[in-house]
Design an enzyme around this catalytic site. Structure first.
Site, PDB file in Angstrom:
ATOM      1  N   PRO A 244       0.831  -1.210   0.000  1.00  0.00           N
ATOM      2  CA  PRO A 244       0.000   0.000   0.000  1.00  0.00           C
ATOM      3  C   PRO A 244       0.865   1.259   0.000  1.00  0.00           C
ATOM      4  CG  PRO A 244      -0.808  -1.590   1.618  1.00  0.00           C
ATOM      5  CD  PRO A 244       0.502  -2.117   1.117  1.00  0.00           C
ATOM      6  N   GLY A 245       0.464   2.218  -0.821  1.00  0.00           N
ATOM      7  CA  GLY A 245       1.150   3.502  -0.848  1.00  0.00           C
ATOM      8  C   GLY A 245       2.318   3.587  -1.798  1.00  0.00           C
ATOM      9  N   GLY A 247       2.172   3.580  -5.117  1.00  0.00           N
ATOM     10  CA  GLY A 247       1.861   4.369  -6.307  1.00  0.00           C
ATOM     11  C   GLY A 247       1.218   3.602  -7.434  1.00  0.00           C
ATOM     12  N   LYS A 248       0.511   2.509  -7.154  1.00  0.00           N
ATOM     13  CA  LYS A 248      -0.115   1.724  -8.222  1.00  0.00           C
ATOM     14  C   LYS A 248      -1.231   2.510  -8.909  1.00  0.00           C
ATOM     15  CE  LYS A 248      -1.142  -1.543  -5.324  1.00  0.00           C
ATOM     16  NZ  LYS A 248      -0.495  -0.975  -4.133  1.00  0.00           N
ATOM     17  N   THR A 249      -2.120   3.086  -8.118  1.00  0.00           N
ATOM     18  CA  THR A 249      -3.218   3.863  -8.699  1.00  0.00           C
ATOM     19  C   THR A 249      -2.702   5.114  -9.388  1.00  0.00           C
ATOM     20  OG1 THR A 249      -4.671   3.043  -6.941  1.00  0.00           O
ATOM     21  CG2 THR A 249      -5.427   4.938  -8.195  1.00  0.00           C
ATOM     22  N   GLU A 465      15.830   2.624  27.822  1.00  0.00           N
ATOM     23  CA  GLU A 465      16.376   3.080  26.546  1.00  0.00           C
ATOM     24  C   GLU A 465      17.900   3.117  26.585  1.00  0.00           C
ATOM     25  OE1 GLU A 465      14.428   3.164  24.152  1.00  0.00           O
ATOM     26  OE2 GLU A 465      12.595   3.057  25.342  1.00  0.00           O
ATOM     27  N   HIS A 468      19.184  -0.279  25.540  1.00  0.00           N
ATOM     28  CA  HIS A 468      19.248  -0.472  24.088  1.00  0.00           C
ATOM     29  C   HIS A 468      20.430   0.277  23.491  1.00  0.00           C
ATOM     30  CE1 HIS A 468      15.501  -2.604  23.873  1.00  0.00           C
ATOM     31  NE2 HIS A 468      14.766  -1.584  24.318  1.00  0.00           N
TER      32      HIS A 468
END
Length: 689
Positions: A244-245, A247-249, A465, A468
């Site tokens: 989705p998103g 750029g097919k359309t 944090e 990490h």
């Protein structure tokens, strides 16, 4: 050529009713008819109701000179003989002077009528009028035929006109109702107008390979002989597949803008209705329209709504969607194939499509519209940056390198959010600072500075944090650290963000093992510092479990289980197919898989514990800096790791009552900024709770 849907749309725009339209035309016709009928009644009755007086009273009015005389007429005309209902009874009509004008709405004269039978009273009437002073005359004494025509014109003609208008009204309503009932089987494909919002390939960036493939279709439509010279034929169907998103359309709209041929657009969900057979009828009608306009293009968006795999319905019985799909298969490549009609379809679920729909001859070509690379992201940003005002000196290539994994839609949203943020700040142009803030907001949400967090929870988040961050610096096969923050953003209370140095499409085993260690760092830091743990590491645990299971079951990274895939792994679950598929490994193997997944996570937890205990002083320094400044960049973390303290601390954090401002005024990094956490190869998300 206009189809029925175009006519229905035009009728609705012009007030012609139809499905969901308000019938202004019918209301107007009805209003005119009622107005004419009221006018007829008013004309028949005159300006006011006539007072009927007896003949003797009429003679008295003549004697008293109270009959109104029209002095402008030559000779003066005051009275008229009319005949009603073709009977022998006539009426003398005219105006007389009233005694009390106040009772007559202030009018001096009132209309009267006096019944008379001229056959018996004509001589007496003439004698009475001759004695009047001044002399009275009767004008336009009609015959019986004249009286009949006058009656027809004064009453029946407006009535007939009313009936005619009502006929037009009901005829129009019946036609609209019939069209609505019979239009269920008509295609809802819309013929796109090329004169408004025309999009060309210049407006599409980041999908160069896909543009090259669809450009062949445009060239074929413009110059068919170029391809037919060698005996080649254009593909009957093109299926665009991508996340989705991507750029097919937009790519399909660009094809419509470039190709000088009719372009029909329809959604897959427009085929299936509650009535049986409607979808198949619409498919046939759509191809019939295409045949009349050939050569033409038909774009079907979200084709998975109608092209799902047959035979996998959970309800059983006849499936209307399957009937529609059968009609689509026959029309695309059956006995009566429509030449010159090219189908372009788009979907992000190719795994659920029926194999018969995907074979050559129907969809001859499948085009993958993937996420853009760094060059494609820069081109996409430049396309969308044309619509906004960017400050001088802003290098969009820096933003592009800092947004790996972003789709075209997300990049467009980054530009828009940056423009909104700059407008809220009252800036005259968008700077790199707004673009970076918009990038983080699009992917992880806006900073929630107003969230009330106790000092105890803030301290716990800082150490989480810091766990990490310190492992990202200590381990060899990790991505470079970008920044650490304890400002809540989206669902998380803090984030540790890192950036890949380049776009990555694969991950080595050592890189995945180090990612597991980094993921365990937050929980380990909590346990070492506080001697207790919280539920804030739930996202870390879920991410680590998912990664470890993929390493064992899909990627062959387990020494015990070897290079065997366990389970039929699909990106998405297709309920009708996957629920009934048996597991392809035994219970004993399932126990080994669980044991191997647990071993990977336990080893990562042990290694994280060893490293954090060894560098406990660095952990405390990082957490202290986070509590004081809320956000630390990679340069600040490196200072702590090298010198044990912050020698160039960031500026003080922005007050919480200004949510538009960033958390800290940190200097721009030397390389592109991007917050990411690789839970899977190619997947990027913030680390930490």
């Amino acid at each position: 050529m206009q189809n029925d849907n175009d006519r229905e749309s035009r009728d609705r725009q012009n007030g012609g009713g139809g499905e969901g339209g308000f019938n202004w035309k019918g209301i107007l016709l009805l209003s005119i008819a009622l107005g004419l009928f009221a006018l007829a009644l008013y004309a028949r009755g005159g300006a006011g109701a006539s007072a009927e007086i007896p003949y003797q009273k009429f003679k008295q009015l003549v004697t008293e000179k109270k009959i109104h005389i029209d002095e402008k007429a030559t000779p003066p005309k005051v009275l008229q003989i009319v005949q009603r209902d073709n009977s022998k009874k006539q009426f003398i009509t005219g105006w007389y002077e009233v005694e009390d004008p106040a009772k007559n709405k202030g009018q001096k004269y009132a209309r009267f009528r006096t019944p008379i039978i001229l056959e018996f009273s004509k001589d007496d009437l003439l004698a009475t009028l001759d004695k009047a002073n001044p002399k009275l005359t009767i004008y336009d004494q009609p015959t019986e035929d004249d009286a009949g025509w006058a009656t027809l014109l004064s009453f029946y003609l407006p009535l007939l006109l009313l009936v005619f208008l009502l006929y037009l009204l009901f005829r129009h309503q019946i036609r609209m109702a019939g069209r609505g009932a019979m239009s269920f089987g008509k295609s809802k494909a819309k013929l796109m107008a090329m004169d408004k919002n025309k999009i060309t390939f210049k407006d599409v960036a980041g999908v160069e390979e896909a543009k090259e493939e669809v450009w062949e279709i445009v060239e074929f439509l413009k110059d068919p002989k170029k391809f037919q010279r060698l005996g080649g034929r254009i593909p009957k169907g093109v299926l665009m597949v991508g996340s989705p998103g991507t750029g097919k359309t937009l790519l399909a709209r660009a094809i419509a803008g470039e190709a000088d041929v009719p372009f029909f657009s329809i959604s897959g969900s427009d085929f299936v209705e509650m009535f049986v057979g409607v979808g198949a009828s619409r498919v046939r009608d759509m191809f019939e329209q295409g045949k009349k306009n050939a050569p033409c293009l038909i774009f079907i968006d979200e084709i998975d709504a109608v092209g799902r795999h047959r035979g996998h319905g959970l309800g059983g019985g006849h499936d209307e969607r399957e009937q529609t799909l059968n009609a689509l298969l026959v029309e695309m490549d059956g006995f009566d194939t429509q030449e010159g009609v090219i189908i372009i379809a788009a979907t992000n679920r190719p795994d659920v499509l029926d194999p018969a729909l995907l074979r050559p001859g129907r969809f001859d070509r499948q085009i993958t519209v993937s996420l853009p690379d760094v060059k494609g992201r820069e081109e996409i940003l430049r396309v969308h940056a044309k619509k906004v005002k960017i400050a001088d000196g802003v290098d969009l290539a820096v933003v592009a390198r800092g947004t790996p994994g972003y789709s075209g839609a997300e990049l467009a949203n980054v530009i828009n959010e940056a423009a909104l943020l700059a407008a809220r700040k009252g800036l005259k142009a968008i700077t790199l600072r707004e673009l970076e803030e918009a990038r983080d907001k699009v992917r992880w949400g806006k900073e929630r500075r107003s969230l009330a967090i106790s000092e105890k929870e803030k301290e716990n988040t800082a150490f989480h944090e810091a766990g990490h961050a310190i492992l990202l610096c200590l381990l060899e096969h990790t991505e470079p650290l970008h920044k650490v923050t304890i400002i809540p953003r989206g669902p998380s209370l803090g984030s540790t963000m890192w950036l890949p140095e380049e776009d990555k499409f694969t991950n080595r085993k050592n890189e995945l093992l180090d990612q597991l260690v980094v993921t365990m760092g937050g929980r380990v830091a909590e346990e070492i510092v506080f001697g207790d743990v919280t539920n804030g590491a739930s996202g870390d645990i879920r991410q680590a479990t998912h990664m470890a299971r993929k390493m064992v079951c899909e990627w062959g990274m387990s020494d015990q289980l070897g290079m065997i895939e366990y389970g039929d792994h699909q990106e998405h679950v297709f309920l009708g197919r996957d629920m009934g598929s048996p597991r392809n490994y035994s219970e004993a193997t399932a126990q080994k898989i669980d044991a191997e997944v647990k071993k990977l996570i336990d080893d990562a937890y042990a290694k994280a514990t060893e490293l954090i205990v060894k560098h406990r002083d660095k952990l405390d320094a990082i957490a202290k800096g986070l509590l004081e400044y809320e956000t630390l960049d990679a340069s600040h973390i490196r200072e702590i790791m090298e010198h044990g303290e912050l020698r160039n601390p960031p500026s003080s954090p922005t007050p919480p009552d200004l949510p538009e401002e960033p958390a800290a005024k940190s200097s721009p990094p030397a390389r592109p900024t991007r917050a990411s956490e690789g839970d899977l190869p190619g997947d990027l998300a913030p680390a930490g709770a």
